[in-house]
Motif scaffolding. Structure first.
Motif, PDB file in Angstrom:
ATOM      1  N   PHE A  29       0.822  -1.209   0.000  1.00 57.47           N
ATOM      2  CA  PHE A  29       0.000   0.000   0.000  1.00 57.47           C
ATOM      3  C   PHE A  29       0.858   1.263   0.000  1.00 57.47           C
ATOM      4  O   PHE A  29       0.476   2.270  -0.600  1.00 57.47           O
ATOM      5  CB  PHE A  29      -0.976  -0.003   1.184  1.00 57.47           C
ATOM      6  CG  PHE A  29      -2.293  -0.615   0.827  1.00 57.47           C
ATOM      7  CD1 PHE A  29      -3.388   0.168   0.531  1.00 57.47           C
ATOM      8  CD2 PHE A  29      -2.435  -1.990   0.750  1.00 57.47           C
ATOM      9  CE1 PHE A  29      -4.607  -0.386   0.178  1.00 57.47           C
ATOM     10  CE2 PHE A  29      -3.643  -2.563   0.403  1.00 57.47           C
ATOM     11  CZ  PHE A  29      -4.733  -1.762   0.117  1.00 57.47           C
ATOM     12  N   VAL A  33      -0.132   3.106  -3.272  1.00 59.74           N
ATOM     13  CA  VAL A  33      -1.140   4.117  -2.949  1.00 59.74           C
ATOM     14  C   VAL A  33      -0.513   5.366  -2.319  1.00 59.74           C
ATOM     15  O   VAL A  33      -0.670   6.468  -2.830  1.00 59.74           O
ATOM     16  CB  VAL A  33      -2.235   3.550  -2.015  1.00 59.74           C
ATOM     17  CG1 VAL A  33      -3.296   4.598  -1.719  1.00 59.74           C
ATOM     18  CG2 VAL A  33      -2.869   2.309  -2.613  1.00 59.74           C
ATOM     19  N   LYS A  34       0.190   5.178  -1.228  1.00 61.84           N
ATOM     20  CA  LYS A  34       0.720   6.334  -0.498  1.00 61.84           C
ATOM     21  C   LYS A  34       1.692   7.155  -1.338  1.00 61.84           C
ATOM     22  O   LYS A  34       1.694   8.386  -1.267  1.00 61.84           O
ATOM     23  CB  LYS A  34       1.396   5.883   0.793  1.00 61.84           C
ATOM     24  CG  LYS A  34       1.808   7.022   1.688  1.00 61.84           C
ATOM     25  CD  LYS A  34       2.391   6.520   2.993  1.00 61.84           C
ATOM     26  CE  LYS A  34       2.808   7.679   3.867  1.00 61.84           C
ATOM     27  NZ  LYS A  34       3.423   7.183   5.121  1.00 61.84           N
ATOM     28  N   SER A  63      -7.596  -4.517 -10.234  1.00 59.89           N
ATOM     29  CA  SER A  63      -8.322  -3.599  -9.355  1.00 59.89           C
ATOM     30  C   SER A  63      -9.825  -3.798  -9.482  1.00 59.89           C
ATOM     31  O   SER A  63     -10.587  -3.401  -8.606  1.00 59.89           O
ATOM     32  CB  SER A  63      -7.967  -2.153  -9.693  1.00 59.89           C
ATOM     33  OG  SER A  63      -8.392  -1.841 -11.009  1.00 59.89           O
ATOM     34  N   SER A  75      -6.297  -4.939  -3.847  1.00 57.68           N
ATOM     35  CA  SER A  75      -6.900  -3.921  -2.984  1.00 57.68           C
ATOM     36  C   SER A  75      -6.225  -2.568  -3.161  1.00 57.68           C
ATOM     37  O   SER A  75      -6.891  -1.534  -3.214  1.00 57.68           O
ATOM     38  CB  SER A  75      -6.802  -4.352  -1.516  1.00 57.68           C
ATOM     39  OG  SER A  75      -7.503  -5.535  -1.298  1.00 57.68           O
ATOM     40  N   SER A  76      -4.911  -2.574  -3.266  1.00 62.62           N
ATOM     41  CA  SER A  76      -4.194  -1.301  -3.416  1.00 62.62           C
ATOM     42  C   SER A  76      -4.511  -0.651  -4.756  1.00 62.62           C
ATOM     43  O   SER A  76      -4.651   0.567  -4.839  1.00 62.62           O
ATOM     44  CB  SER A  76      -2.681  -1.511  -3.261  1.00 62.62           C
ATOM     45  OG  SER A  76      -2.131  -2.202  -4.365  1.00 62.62           O
ATOM     46  N   LYS A  77      -4.637  -1.441  -5.798  1.00 62.70           N
ATOM     47  CA  LYS A  77      -4.959  -0.887  -7.102  1.00 62.70           C
ATOM     48  C   LYS A  77      -6.425  -0.441  -7.159  1.00 62.70           C
ATOM     49  O   LYS A  77      -6.757   0.527  -7.854  1.00 62.70           O
ATOM     50  CB  LYS A  77      -4.637  -1.867  -8.217  1.00 62.70           C
ATOM     51  CG  LYS A  77      -3.135  -2.064  -8.413  1.00 62.70           C
ATOM     52  CD  LYS A  77      -2.458  -0.723  -8.714  1.00 62.70           C
ATOM     53  CE  LYS A  77      -0.999  -0.843  -9.026  1.00 62.70           C
ATOM     54  NZ  LYS A  77      -0.432   0.409  -9.521  1.00 62.70           N
ATOM     55  N   HIS A  78      -7.291  -1.104  -6.413  1.00 65.15           N
ATOM     56  CA  HIS A  78      -8.682  -0.653  -6.321  1.00 65.15           C
ATOM     57  C   HIS A  78      -8.739   0.690  -5.595  1.00 65.15           C
ATOM     58  O   HIS A  78      -9.567   1.553  -5.933  1.00 65.15           O
ATOM     59  CB  HIS A  78      -9.548  -1.687  -5.604  1.00 65.15           C
ATOM     60  CG  HIS A  78     -10.998  -1.354  -5.640  1.00 65.15           C
ATOM     61  ND1 HIS A  78     -11.757  -1.516  -6.778  1.00 65.15           N
ATOM     62  CD2 HIS A  78     -11.820  -0.862  -4.693  1.00 65.15           C
ATOM     63  CE1 HIS A  78     -12.990  -1.126  -6.527  1.00 65.15           C
ATOM     64  NE2 HIS A  78     -13.061  -0.720  -5.273  1.00 65.15           N
ATOM     65  N   ALA A  79      -7.868   0.894  -4.634  1.00 60.32           N
ATOM     66  CA  ALA A  79      -7.801   2.182  -3.926  1.00 60.32           C
ATOM     67  C   ALA A  79      -7.471   3.316  -4.901  1.00 60.32           C
ATOM     68  O   ALA A  79      -7.963   4.432  -4.734  1.00 60.32           O
ATOM     69  CB  ALA A  79      -6.759   2.119  -2.815  1.00 60.32           C
ATOM     70  N   GLY A  82     -10.597   4.358  -6.506  1.00 60.78           N
ATOM     71  CA  GLY A  82     -11.422   5.109  -5.545  1.00 60.78           C
ATOM     72  C   GLY A  82     -10.971   6.522  -5.412  1.00 60.78           C
ATOM     73  O   GLY A  82     -11.735   7.443  -5.221  1.00 60.78           O
TER      74      GLY A  82
END
Length: 82
Positions: A29, A33-34, A63, A75-79, A82
């Motif tokens: 993540f 993401v970060k 994602s 999950s990270s790619k789905h974030a 979002g």
């Protein structure tokens, strides 16, 4: 600077959720993401000041549909979506 493209991607180990270590989840993540958040915060003032700027985030087909033994990456790619 007119545009920035975010395409970082680290999948980590392909293991079942019960075998995925918390530290690896966090690393995935952080990279996927970060890092986008941190870099975007740096360039956003430039875009605002110059009245121009495009941001492109590249996610992954995972994602949307996921993949076996890849819950953290998916999950990270789905974030990103979002």
């Amino acid at each position: 600077l007119y545009a920035i493209v975010f395409c970082a991607g680290f999948g980590g180990p392909f293991v079942t959720l019960d075998k995925l270590e918390n530290a690896i989840w966090e690393k995935i993540f952080e990279i996927n993401v970060k890092s986008n958040f941190i870099i975007l915060k740096k360039v956003l003032p430039y875009f605002k000041e110059n009245g121009v700027g495009r941001v492109i985030f590249i996610a992954s087909s995972q994602s949307i549909i996921g993949a076996k033994n890849s819950v953290a990456y998916s999950s990270s790619k789905h974030a990103i979506i979002g």
